[in-house]
Scaffold this motif. Structure first.
Motif, PDB file in Angstrom:
ATOM      1  N   UNK A  79      34.002  31.713  42.681  1.00  0.00           N
ATOM      2  CA  UNK A  79      33.960  32.708  41.599  1.00  0.00           C
ATOM      3  C   UNK A  79      34.847  33.916  41.891  1.00  0.00           C
ATOM      4  N   UNK A  80      36.034  33.637  42.355  1.00  0.00           N
ATOM      5  CA  UNK A  80      37.038  34.679  42.624  1.00  0.00           C
ATOM      6  C   UNK A  80      36.609  35.662  43.706  1.00  0.00           C
ATOM      7  N   UNK A 132      41.820  36.551  51.682  1.00  0.00           N
ATOM      8  CA  UNK A 132      41.103  37.774  51.335  1.00  0.00           C
ATOM      9  C   UNK A 132      39.748  37.403  50.751  1.00  0.00           C
ATOM     10  N   UNK A 133      38.733  38.119  51.195  1.00  0.00           N
ATOM     11  CA  UNK A 133      37.399  37.999  50.607  1.00  0.00           C
ATOM     12  C   UNK A 133      37.050  39.344  49.989  1.00  0.00           C
ATOM     13  N   UNK A 134      36.566  39.326  48.750  1.00  0.00           N
ATOM     14  CA  UNK A 134      36.230  40.582  48.088  1.00  0.00           C
ATOM     15  C   UNK A 134      35.011  40.407  47.202  1.00  0.00           C
ATOM     16  N   UNK A 135      34.227  41.475  47.109  1.00  0.00           N
ATOM     17  CA  UNK A 135      33.078  41.480  46.220  1.00  0.00           C
ATOM     18  C   UNK A 135      33.480  42.093  44.885  1.00  0.00           C
ATOM     19  N   UNK A 141      34.092  45.642  48.088  1.00  0.00           N
ATOM     20  CA  UNK A 141      34.442  45.539  49.504  1.00  0.00           C
ATOM     21  C   UNK A 141      35.410  44.382  49.671  1.00  0.00           C
ATOM     22  N   UNK A 142      36.449  44.600  50.467  1.00  0.00           N
ATOM     23  CA  UNK A 142      37.441  43.551  50.700  1.00  0.00           C
ATOM     24  C   UNK A 142      37.745  43.426  52.183  1.00  0.00           C
ATOM     25  N   UNK A 143      37.957  42.194  52.611  1.00  0.00           N
ATOM     26  CA  UNK A 143      38.440  41.906  53.957  1.00  0.00           C
ATOM     27  C   UNK A 143      39.649  40.997  53.833  1.00  0.00           C
ATOM     28  N   UNK A 144      40.705  41.317  54.544  1.00  0.00           N
ATOM     29  CA  UNK A 144      41.903  40.495  54.474  1.00  0.00           C
ATOM     30  C   UNK A 144      42.487  40.219  55.837  1.00  0.00           C
ATOM     31  N   UNK A 145      43.194  39.105  55.949  1.00  0.00           N
ATOM     32  CA  UNK A 145      43.879  38.742  57.191  1.00  0.00           C
ATOM     33  C   UNK A 145      45.158  37.992  56.843  1.00  0.00           C
ATOM     34  N   UNK A 146      46.208  38.265  57.597  1.00  0.00           N
ATOM     35  CA  UNK A 146      47.472  37.557  57.407  1.00  0.00           C
ATOM     36  C   UNK A 146      48.000  37.066  58.742  1.00  0.00           C
TER      37      UNK A 146
END
Length: 272
Positions: A79-80, A132-135, A141-146
């Protein structure tokens, strides 16, 4: 330096770090795919006193030029809430590194003309990966990694050279918190770059903190800390056109506080 005394010019520039960088990305961006072309380059110079040269001044100069063709795919899941993306790239890269001291000034013209001694040029392919994970809601809240240049992007030189052309794998992680109202939003951001120490070992050089206040998604004011130094900027966004202006300080020495270099940023984005 061609019109003045070279020795005097170098001594007047001791400790002054000069940097100029520019880039352009033009592409076709769809919902889940993008095809683009990037071109950019950087020039850096620094005159400093060297123990190896008996305390005399030494000029260190660096330049690179990159031309890149990129293709990206991305997809959202759950769900995005979760986003995954990958970019494949083909690049042509040129790098030049030059160093000479006052004792070499007499031979400077000949040294500069013999470009094979200090330049390298080649071609290669590579890939980047990001997630990226985001609410959702008013407190996002977002968490990202590259992972950039997965496994190192090898650049095969056109001719034998001692200049390093490859792009080392770099892992970056970041967080953001974004409380919103109907007309405004506040973003609190933090990121940690080069987690695996491929370019830097100093912890403070990797940490970046920031905040952004935006109104109607049209104008925003930004501030924070970059490598322990203050940053500031603002932007204007009218959907198809965005203008960013800002300043920050980059630490060009081995540790924060050794050799700060203040820089200014201008960026223009156009979406048609």
């Amino acid at each position: 330096a061609e019109e003045a005394d070279v020795i005097k010019t170098m001594r007047q520039a001791v400790g002054k770090h000069h940097t100029l960088a520019a880039g352009n990305f033009t592409g076709i961006l769809l919902r889940r795919a993008a095809l683009g072309v990037y071109g950019g380059g950087t020039v850096k110079t620094l005159v400093s006193k060297s123990e190896d040269e008996g305390g005399l001044e030494v000029l260190d100069a660096y330049a690179d030029q990159n031309l890149m063709l990129t293709f990206s795919l991305a997809e959202s899941f759950f769900s995005d809430h979760l986003y995954l993306g990958v970019t494949a790239k083909y690049l042509e890269r040129t790098v030049g590194e030059l160093s000479f001291g006052l004792s070499d000034v007499a031979d400077a013209d000949a040294l500069i003309e013999d470009q094979d001694q200090y330049t390298g040029k080649g071609k290669g392919t590579g890939a980047d990966f990001g997630l990226m994970y985001r609410t959702q809601g008013r407190m996002r809240f977002s968490f990202g990694a590259t992972v950039k240049d997965i496994g190192d992007t090898a650049v095969i030189p056109d001719a034998e050279t001692n200049v390093e052309l490859k792009l080392r794998q770099t892992v970056n992680v970041g967080f953001s918190l974004e409380p919103r109202t109907k007309t405004s939003a506040i973003k609190l951001l933090a990121d940690f770059r080069d987690v695996t120490n491929r370019y830097h070992n100093n912890l403070l050089k990797k940490v970046h903190l920031g905040g952004e206040l935006s109104v109607m998604d049209f104008i925003g004011i930004m501030g924070g800390l970059h490598q322990g130094y203050p940053t500031g900027g603002l932007y204007f966004d009218i959907r198809f056109l965005r203008l960013d202006l800002g300043m920050y300080t980059m630490e060009v020495g081995e540790r924060v506080g050794a050799r700060p270099d203040q820089r200014f940023v201008f960026r223009l984005q156009v979406a048609l």
